[in-house]
Design an enzyme around this catalytic site. Sequence first.
Site, short mmCIF file in Angstrom:
data_model
loop_
_atom_site.label_atom_id
_atom_site.label_comp_id
_atom_site.label_asym_id
_atom_site.label_seq_id
_atom_site.Cartn_x
_atom_site.Cartn_y
_atom_site.Cartn_z
CG ASP A 80 91.94 35.82 27.32
OD1 ASP A 80 91.29 36.83 27.53
OD2 ASP A 80 92.89 35.79 25.97
CG ASP B 96 75.19 34.34 35.51
OD1 ASP B 96 76.60 34.17 35.37
OD2 ASP B 96 74.86 34.80 36.52
CD GLU C 263 85.77 36.82 26.92
OE1 GLU C 263 85.73 35.93 26.37
OE2 GLU C 263 87.62 36.76 27.76
#
Length: 585
Positions: free
Chosen positions: A185, A553, A562
């Site tokens: 993010d 994956d 992540e």
Amino acid sequence: MTRLFNLKQLLLFLIALVCVQIAFAQTENIKLNQIGFYPEAPKIAVWTGDLQNDFVILAQNKKQVVFKGKLSEQRTNNISQKTTQIADFSAFKKPGKYYISISDKALSYSFEIKNDIYREAAKASLKGFYYQRASTSLPEKYAGKWHRSAGHPDDKILIHPSAVSKARPENTIISSPKGWYDAGDYNKYIVNSGITMATLFSLYQDHPDYFKTFKINIPESNNKIPDLLDESLWNLRWMLTMQDPDDGGVYHKLTNPSFDGMVMPAMATKPRYAVQKSITATLDFAAVMAQANRIFKSYEKQLPGLADSCLIAAKKAWEWAKANPNTLYLQNENNKQFDPDIVTGEYGDRNTQDEWIWAAIELWISTGDNGYSLPINLFPDKNLQLPTWNQVRMLGYYSLISSEKILTQRGKQALPALKKMIIHFADDLLAGVEQQAFNTVMGKTARDYMWGSSSHAANQGVALLQAYKITSDKKYLEGALGNLDYLLGRNAVGYSFLTGFGSKQVMHPHHRPSEADGIVDPIPGLLSGGPNPGQQDKCATYTSKIADESFTDDVCSYASNEIAINWNAPMVYLAAAIEALQKKF
Ligand code: G3I
Ligand code: 9MR
């Protein structure tokens, strides 16, 4: 005749195809570090197929046998109950490129034996931070095919209603540029920056000479400061802007109200907020700034005044913490009171004992003032815990060990017992490793597979390297190397968790730029979170619920795939420190 010949050719072709397919199908059963090994270091591969006796090492032509060995007895993986056998070829030391073959039909991925074998991986994992830089474009000269436009200038950040103060009432705008994106993010979180910076700084403190020549092609590479520190400065300068100069408190995070879509940084233009000051962010900030003071003191000429500014900031943060010890960051509570709701990463933590210890230790070391350490019980118990974003006590202990020379008398007195504790902790990690299914410290218990399990493996490695630093006993160095092997392929799912490295690479990390840039290869040098049976992302593509296999994956998998700065930092530490110590094997 011609027709016959053609038939024969076809037959040969089909046989070759079948052979290749058999070889490929079988490779999954040989798990090994897919980059390779040092000539003098332990070398282990793990066979996960049915019971076999022997293995051989083949030269690059896949024909010439250069080494023969016996597989170990079968062992049972206590997590999955599956069996493994160990192929130990440590005795084979000749530099070159090879394969392992088992029972004539199974071929491993290729691997290499040479000096400096992990240098590129170490460099790439530090360069990974460059790719996480906010508020700047990444020119092709440095970023290669992953060059991109600038995003998140962060020069107009709103003070969130949860963060208002007298000096900064609601709707105040501050400038808070730079810093690294936290993870997949685009938000920036002080707590997670804390452990990340500490890990990179302590790597520098433990191996300063190694970093003199360690260049990663970033815009600052030609200045007189090691690239490791230059890269860290990008985040340090952001962190400094997160302190309210009026009272010394530090905002918990700089964030959008909710996560961006899977778009490039330049396309993510939602308003961003500085959210509530918190005790954890402020103490972590104090610790990092005090540590930065010690490091940048030696660069006074290049960075005039920086070291002093860091110490002043650290002291101010400490004063705020003393005055506001109960100011936890509780996102749900805040959302009941303030708008807009903030639903990005919480990094919430109700136990602040370890943050107090860490900040006290760093300030104590940097100032030599026992006043910081006396009021705090620095050693409340003997149960050490690996560092995580919400458990930072060990970071202070690492600093004490590396700052031995400058400690006060009281500090020096604490060291022998602390060293014993760290050695004891490392011995616990090592206990029984040689009976483990993958012969690694990582994975002795299913509890190792938490969200970000790869960082757990890397941090175990760092702890072992601390024990090595204290004792010079090679067993700790070898244990750390085993966990590097784990991260680069010797694990139950057979992935190399570092993007850009290994034959079976992670290709679809939950990482917005890697997903949105239209380039097949993900941004290199990023450590995937790794197996996590929590499966909080509810992705449909998991194929197993078993702890060490619970990995997919797939870009949907933020709980297992992540990437994050606090995971990359111990990866940099582990790979770079092992490189720095390679002659000791
Ligand atoms: O503290 C409890 C512990 O007591 C319990 O035994 C254990 C059993 O599951 O859980 C522990 O809580 C876990 C917590 O991390 C602390 O380790 C939660 O289950 C787990 O869900 C939580 O995961 C965190 C995740 O955010 C969700 O909050 C990860 O550690 C953390 O790395 C991750 O960080 C995210 C940011 O929020 C946003 N940016 C991306 C980043 C990486 O995914
Ligand atoms: O992308 C987000 C990731 O960085 C976080 O670690 C994760 C957990 O907080 O959340 C991800 O965002 C997801 C959100 O929580 C739920 N909707 C889907 C989002 C992923 O695109």
